[in-house]
Design an enzyme around this catalytic site. Sequence first.
Site, PDB file in Angstrom:
ATOM      1  N   GLY A   1       6.992   3.331   2.904  1.00 34.36           N
ATOM      2  CA  GLY A   1       8.448   3.392   2.843  1.00 34.36           C
ATOM      3  C   GLY A   1       9.098   2.661   1.691  1.00 34.36           C
ATOM      4  O   GLY A   1      10.297   2.380   1.743  1.00 34.36           O
TER       5      GLY A   1
ATOM      6  N   LYS B   1      -1.897 -14.281   7.430  1.00 39.46           N
ATOM      7  CA  LYS B   1      -3.009 -14.696   8.278  1.00 39.46           C
ATOM      8  C   LYS B   1      -2.528 -14.980   9.703  1.00 39.46           C
ATOM      9  O   LYS B   1      -3.179 -14.595  10.685  1.00 39.46           O
ATOM     10  CB  LYS B   1      -3.679 -15.935   7.696  1.00 39.46           C
TER      11      LYS B   1
ATOM     12  N   SER C   1     -10.478 -20.502   1.351  1.00 41.19           N
ATOM     13  CA  SER C   1      -9.779 -20.742   2.617  1.00 41.19           C
ATOM     14  C   SER C   1     -10.704 -20.791   3.824  1.00 41.19           C
ATOM     15  O   SER C   1     -10.280 -21.171   4.910  1.00 41.19           O
ATOM     16  CB  SER C   1      -8.710 -19.671   2.843  1.00 41.19           C
TER      17      SER C   1
ATOM     18  N   PRO D   1       0.835  -1.209   0.000  1.00 43.32           N
ATOM     19  CA  PRO D   1       0.000   0.000   0.000  1.00 43.32           C
ATOM     20  C   PRO D   1       0.866   1.254   0.000  1.00 43.32           C
ATOM     21  O   PRO D   1       2.074   1.182   0.271  1.00 43.32           O
ATOM     22  CB  PRO D   1      -0.808  -0.133   1.309  1.00 43.32           C
ATOM     23  N   PRO D   2       0.284   2.416  -0.278  1.00 47.17           N
ATOM     24  CA  PRO D   2       1.077   3.646  -0.312  1.00 47.17           C
ATOM     25  C   PRO D   2       1.478   4.094   1.086  1.00 47.17           C
ATOM     26  O   PRO D   2       0.849   3.738   2.081  1.00 47.17           O
ATOM     27  CB  PRO D   2       0.123   4.656  -0.980  1.00 47.17           C
TER      28      PRO D   2
END
Length: 548
Positions: free
Chosen positions: A101, A485, A442, A97-98
Amino acid sequence: MVNLVLVVIQLAVTLVVGVYFYKQLKQQKRSTPMVRREGAKEMERLNRMRSIHLSEPLAERVRPMEFQDIVGQEDGIKSLKAILCGANPQHVLIYGPPGIGKTCAARLVLEAAKKTAGTPFLKDAPFVEMDATCVRFDERAIADPLIGSVHDPIYQGAGPLGVQGVPQPKPGAVSKAHGGVLFLDEIGELHPIQMNKLLKVLEDRKVMFESAYYTPDDNAVPRYIHDVFKRGMPADFRLVGATTRSPEEIPPALRSRCMEIFFRALTPREIASIAQGAAQRAGYEMCAEEAETIGRYAACGRDAVNIVQMCAGLAQLEGRKDITSADVSWVVRSGHYAVRPAQQADPAPRVGAIHALAVFGSHQGSVLDIEAVSTPGTGEVTVTGIVEEEELGPEGHRLRRKSTAWASAENVRTLLAELGFPLGARNLHINFPGGAPVDGPSAGVAMAVVAVSALTGQKVDGACAVTGEISVLGQVKPVGGVPEKLEAARLAGVRKVFIPQENDMESLHELGMEIRCVTELRQVLEEILLPVTVEESAVEAECVPAST
């Protein structure tokens, strides 16, 4: 007589040409001081602009300068070092994600690679950064800042060589990064044409130029231009592409040429530490409670810094040097930040309730509660909260099919009878609460366990969580995203997790939880379902209505 006429004509032409060039030179002499005066004015204006400096934005002041400043990405940085800090560095794609880093990590790893023994990177190896979302190019190859282009003599501004009819190769970012790293942010947004050009450069490690105005035998063409057209422009670099997209959305041709690394989303606690550090660098005091509040609302470190920046502005308006809870509440409310609910597993044993594990977004683990209720009926099974259909394939060739989560629910329906739990005169309702539709196989084992619990009245151990695909024969099949998970389960307070045997890895047992690797559903049922006590059996008997 004829000769005299020719002489007169020649003199007249010479006179006209001389007068023309005389006027041109005179005009040039008059315009030169004017050009110099205008140039001096513009230079003075430019120097005045450069002398004006605003205060440094807080986002720049808190930008990581060392590896320990990058919060929560120890595994990603270690992987990036393993790929680039060696004798044979590779191209790499970073998913995540943005605001976590990725860019800073790539820049710091290159600096670390320069100091590594045996590295091919020189001390002055460049780090060229570009944003793929705004890489403009012309399909006629007039301008291409990424790959490079040829400035043909017909185009304006071709310069002295253009006047002589010489085409001039212009290096792009791939050549400017020669010997170093080309960092392409949001590489998944790159135009397909540019992507194909980039793949060719990665393969050949050079850029070949073509021009209709290039003549190999023209002595007026400088030697270096001959060399570029014959041998190409050097472009031997290592590509580091960052993207917020999932791997399936990246062209396979690019993925096959790159190693892949995943930077995970930050936890609320890690984002709170970033907010605390940002407040300190801004010169403001902020309690841990306010930082934790920011951690629950900010989606990434950049959001946390922005919230702190605005809170500091509110404090400055009132002449304070501390950030209060009122400041944080006002910024969160005015900015319409959505709260990130803290996931905490309920350890209490319950009938018809189980903790399942899932992955969503940018490979973020999550703990899901699945619930089931058994009621008198005709043997129907109802499942709510899952995706019933999904579309596969590219545009123009879409295929619709039942989702894998719905297929798992049908497997559970068949498996219940096989295991000796026929529905008979009971209806079963399995629900995925939370509002977000669930897809994927799952949750199959979890649905089977919670169904048996609802039918038998046995409680499910609340300290446990499960993940795995279920077959109609009761076998537990492997699933994806198990490390993410398990990390989510650990943070939620789960003490024991059941995973498929085929997903077992040594590193998974270092998380401080009990990991049970299973191959059949019966193994899970034997350990996760608690025996019914005498008191519970008596209560259940009182609740069952008499048959008519």
